[in-house]
Design a protein around this motif. Sequence first.
Motif, PDB file in Angstrom:
ATOM      1  N   PRO B  64       0.829  -1.194   0.000  1.00 39.23           N
ATOM      2  CA  PRO B  64       0.000   0.000   0.000  1.00 39.23           C
ATOM      3  C   PRO B  64       0.868   1.250   0.000  1.00 39.23           C
ATOM      4  O   PRO B  64       1.483   1.590   0.992  1.00 39.23           O
ATOM      5  CB  PRO B  64      -0.785  -0.125   1.311  1.00 39.23           C
ATOM      6  CG  PRO B  64       0.100  -0.942   2.198  1.00 39.23           C
ATOM      7  CD  PRO B  64       1.055  -1.708   1.355  1.00 39.23           C
ATOM      8  N   ILE B  65       0.966   1.853  -1.139  1.00 40.76           N
ATOM      9  CA  ILE B  65       1.625   3.145  -1.224  1.00 40.76           C
ATOM     10  C   ILE B  65       0.493   4.156  -1.176  1.00 40.76           C
ATOM     11  O   ILE B  65      -0.645   3.858  -1.555  1.00 40.76           O
ATOM     12  CB  ILE B  65       2.432   3.242  -2.528  1.00 40.76           C
ATOM     13  CG1 ILE B  65       3.499   2.154  -2.570  1.00 40.76           C
ATOM     14  CG2 ILE B  65       3.068   4.607  -2.677  1.00 40.76           C
ATOM     15  CD1 ILE B  65       4.641   2.369  -1.634  1.00 40.76           C
ATOM     16  N   GLU B  66       0.791   5.325  -0.708  1.00 43.25           N
ATOM     17  CA  GLU B  66      -0.260   6.286  -0.475  1.00 43.25           C
ATOM     18  C   GLU B  66      -1.041   6.636  -1.738  1.00 43.25           C
ATOM     19  O   GLU B  66      -2.246   6.771  -1.712  1.00 43.25           O
ATOM     20  CB  GLU B  66       0.374   7.542   0.112  1.00 43.25           C
ATOM     21  CG  GLU B  66      -0.433   8.136   1.216  1.00 43.25           C
ATOM     22  CD  GLU B  66       0.236   9.403   1.680  1.00 43.25           C
ATOM     23  OE1 GLU B  66       1.447   9.530   1.503  1.00 43.25           O
ATOM     24  OE2 GLU B  66      -0.466  10.264   2.207  1.00 43.25           O
ATOM     25  N   ASN B  67      -0.304   6.730  -2.850  1.00 43.54           N
ATOM     26  CA  ASN B  67      -0.955   7.360  -4.000  1.00 43.54           C
ATOM     27  C   ASN B  67      -1.225   6.427  -5.170  1.00 43.54           C
ATOM     28  O   ASN B  67      -1.851   6.811  -6.119  1.00 43.54           O
ATOM     29  CB  ASN B  67      -0.092   8.501  -4.494  1.00 43.54           C
ATOM     30  CG  ASN B  67       0.332   9.349  -3.348  1.00 43.54           C
ATOM     31  OD1 ASN B  67      -0.502   9.906  -2.659  1.00 43.54           O
ATOM     32  ND2 ASN B  67       1.624   9.379  -3.087  1.00 43.54           N
TER      33      ASN B  67
END
Lengths: 1250, 143
Positions: B64-67
């Motif tokens: 899970p990367i923020e963007n």
Amino acid sequence: MANFLAQFQTIKTTADRIVISVEDVSDLWPTVKNAFEARLPFKRASLNNKTRNPVSVEQLPAEFILTTDSRLRSRFPQEQLLFWFREPYATVVLVTCEDLDEFKTILKPRLKLIVQNDEKEWFIVFVSKAHPANDQANKMAKKVYSKLEVEFSSKKRERCCKYDIHFPEANFWDDLESKIMECVRNTLDRRVQFYEDEIRKLSEQRLMPVWNFCNFFILKESLAFMFEMAHLHEDALREYDELELCYLETVNMTGKQRHFGGADHGDDQAALLNPGNKALTQIVQEDSFREFEFRQYLFACTSKLLFKLNRPFEVASRGYSFIISFSKSLASYERILPFCMREVWVITACLALIEATISHYNEGHVVPDIEKEFFRLLGDLYSLARVKFMRLAYLVGYGTDIERSPVNSASLSLLPWPKPAIWPSVPADASAEVLEKEKLILQTTPRTKHFGIQRKPLPLEPTVLLREANRRRASLSAGNVFEMFEGRQGTIEGSQAQKLHATSMPRTNSSPGNVDSSIDRPMRLAEIYVASEHALKQSISNPELLKSLSSSEEFEQKYLELTKGAADNYHRSWWKRHGVVLDGEIAAVAFKHGHFDQAAKSYEKVCALYAGEGWQDLLAEVLPNLAECQKILNDQAGYLLSCVRLLSLDEGLFLTKERQAVQSEVVRLAHSEMKDPVPLDVSSLITFSGNPGPPLELCDRDPGTLSVTVWSGFPDDITLDSISLTLTPTHNADEGVKALKSSTATVLHPGRNTITLDLPPQKPGSYVLGVLTGQIGQLRFRSHSFSKVGPADSDDFMSYEKPAKPILKVAKPRALVDLEAAVSSALLINEHQWVGILIRPINYSLKAAVLHIDTGPGLEIEDSHVIEMESCASVSQNDDEQVQRDVAQIGSLNSGKSFERLTLHDGRIEFPNWASDTPSILWVLIRAVSDTLSRGSSSVTTRRESIVDGMRTIALKLEFGVFHNQIFERTLAVHFTYPFYVRTRVTDKSNDGTFLLQVILHSEVKAKLTIYDAWLDLQDGFVHTGQTEGRPDSSDFPLNISPTSKAGILFSICLGKTNTEEESRKQAESVLNIKYGISGDRTIGAHPPVIDESTRVDGARQELIFRSAIILQRPVLDPCLAVGFLPLPSDGLRVGQLVKMQWRVERLKDWDKTEVSEPNGEVLYEVNANSGNWMIAGRKRGHVSLSTKQGARIIISILCMPLVAGYVRPPILGLPDVDEANISCKPAGPHLVCVLPPALSSSFCIPVNS
Amino acid sequence: MIICVAVVGHQNNPLFIQSFTEADDALKLHHIVHCSLDVVDERVNNPKKSGPLLNETFLGLLYPIENYKVYGYLTNTKVKFILVTTDLDVRDADVRNFFRRFHAAYVDAVSNPFHVPGKKITSKTFVERVSTIVKSFGLSSAG
């Protein structure tokens, strides 16, 4: 109930352990207090968790408080219920009594009064003060205690224990502890039950309007807090989790607009690990809490519990997800939060989390997998903080310091800009700063890559900042002039800025101080930077973070710290790709500061990572940097290797110009003054393979030329000073490799080249290509890679296997050519004859072959004559050569029969071209010399002629092959003979001494002979009878004799007188003279001898003379010895049976003393037999004694065995020492005996009918 | 929006990368795909953790990367498919469906007799087909 929040908080801070109240009935506490408190905290407490399962608690802190203590007395009942968790969990009643009556009357009622309250969990400790020496007192104490037990203990539960002050019983403390624990457990269970009921009740009202989250929170947290006090951290954790879930539900569910929070000063610093950051009363929002603070509070509580449980890993993992999800929440409230609050919060949160987890982390206490996961999370946290930090730095104007690498671009360009309600505007007094920033912007020039590589920089911004910032300003709405930038999303900020700069410059110049105008006109980039900086100063409360953004040096330091932190932790978590890529970012900074050594090391790691898995696009980005470092460090080998690697990347990744620049670097370095030749592996750039098709096949000892296809990956022609290629034999490795060298300069064009190399003779076997080495200037390169089909494919990194296809096959030694005599029958001796030498190439070209001819003794080559060579189509002998015959026939059909005259120089003949592949015959004119005369024989004696007599040899040496490297030697035997063999026989004999001598002429050659004349020169003692001078009737001539047939001539002669002494000596034997002609073919055998062209007379017949000596034997006129052949056994001779041959020798006269040849009455004998017919056992030759007296006789016996059946001549006994004229033989002439075939042997026969 | 799809060979070598961004910044997507292999490696090497996922080709959200989000898919020949999307709320079912179709397209592409296994996929048909799949991503759920 929400009003109790403040109180709840204070209670929570004061109460941190469970309370055990002490009912001190008999004023004993001061005496026992120390002993009791020494037991705290309780060890190995056994409690029940929320699901009523027993849990062992290692340490349970508790506190003894007297019931008379103010802390317990001054509570209102309602409070007590709400904050029940702080009420005593057990009541210890301390009593003593030394008298039964006293017990009954005073103590018992009092105790009954105390314990009647059901709510309390109690038990009684009877303290005995009796001295152990005082038996009376002891007895009494026991009595009282037993009474006490009867009164208060039940079967179900023992509620009493006895404590001896002077002499405590051994198990008293255990007993006490277990009793306390029982009470605590019961109380805890009851209270948990109570809270659960209450919570359930509240939960049921959750959807009703009366629902108040604060009440729910107080109950829930009370429960959690109680668990925490009881050290049941797991249960506490669960309560907090449920609380958070419930909270999020209420936040998301209600349509009410709530305050988010986070607007206070200092809120930008994450408080996710500090539950006491803000008092809960401050964050109450109607019936709930503000999200910003409350969620952090909840997380802080959970993390506190997790740290207590020694699970920093879980803190990190929960923390990361919390930060991500919280950041999302912050994003949705970004409009009301201070500028960049979200970024700042994330940075501080990550750093706080990292610090806290690392300080709680003990290395090696967990399984490696969890450890890896932990470091990975730390890496993630660092990297998240790094990205946000870079974003802030960019907004402040340090964008030029950020490397536009893929990793930075990936994280920054996908990260949207902050979305404040209004973009901050330039403060009034900031024009000086703006100017300074502008200067900075103008000063920065984009760093050009090495080799002049032009790359479009990767974006660090999601959209153009200029447009984004201006659009978000209050005075400007969408659809203004900045829409013109819409179509240019790809262009980078810098160029964009300059363009804009040019257009807006005049206005700034005209009104430098008029900052207010910036509200109307769009902000310039420098203004945006300054505005952001000022806004950030407002929103950032952390001085350290502020400092990090204060200057570009500070920024870089922080940036390095974060990057290193991320890289190190990724490395420890085995996420090598993440780690190594970040190493590359560190390298970029090191490079900027001139730490090239460090930069090169890191870049090398990055390059190895990308190259190892074939990520060429990424490699192409880093490799030039590495090359530049190496160049600066003067690492020539490394630099060259990097250049080669650059060149071997996909062509599409660089422009041709750039590739050419790299190549010229390589060439320049190669020819520069390097100290030592530098070895370089160019396997990826120069590849090679054998030509397609079957391998080159060579015969043993043959050199050749090997043609190899070499693919060059250089963009331009490149000159190789030398090139060499090794061949590896496939059959045995220990033989070593052979290197083929070409020392001449070779120019490789880009793409496919064909190179031919000289191939010295190789050992038989098959060979594959080994290594290609070569030299460019001082550069020694080598290539191991083999291209199979096309040019070296870029992602060939995994195909390093050797090519299975052999390039060269050297055949085992075999016959390449065959030389043999073309004719098998005999040639004429002493005449010029053509001898044919058949030259048969066996699948091998005889182009430019040279034949050396050397004749043996008795044979000479006629130098004056030419040598004839003709093709010979159908000389093949067996089926194996069918193909060759066909080829030869086709050749002969096409060209007809080739014929050529050649000359001999120094015994050498060079072959014409047409003879290279087809069999041919070489005709050489020779003459066999023999100075002996042919000797005839009588029909009585067997012909005694050795085959060697007519044999002559020709030594031939053929040099052939491309470099005359093949040599074939053969010695041919050629048979020569006289045309006739002469035998004589007396056919008739008259009494007057005249007899007819029959001369039988055997033709010895395979040619027709024509006799033109014949005469006989007689020896002494014989004369011709007629007047024809020894010639027979001339009408018989010419006489033709077919090959291998016979002819006879009769001569009539008689015994004559001796003419003179001299003549008789001269003529000891008769000579037969024959004038003859021959008509034969040289391909068959004897043929007319070649005569010199000049002396030849046309039409004249060629007459040759043959002379043969004949010995005529005079009849025995004065016999001295008689030899008689004794009869053979009557049963006849049989093949294989021994038979005794006997001769009787008898002296007819007395020995004449004048003869000296026979000494001492001994006679020399000799047995002659045809060895093909007879086997003789015993001495064939020897002396036998024979008396010299007349009539002496002797019998000579020899054992013989006949070998063939038929009529054969028996062995003959001869006496060599005695003149034939003196021996009388019986039978006088040759005779025959009959030899029977061998007896049949039946031993191996099998009857047919059995 | 899907911004990148990639096929990575069993030796972690890129076989096909197609980006769907307008800007000329494919390199950063190379980086994202490359780094996501760390996660794939970890999942593959730690069957304990992935547990029941072991037999499944779909690897799910890789990290899970923020963007943006990175999804992975592993064929049984150890070829990886990587999907990078900027849609932050994507349904797993959609991604699964996408990968199934993508896998089919990949199988067709490598079944081409002129394709050399282990080399980059250069088929234009494949590119077109991938574009179609990418365009239709998420539509089925909406419709």
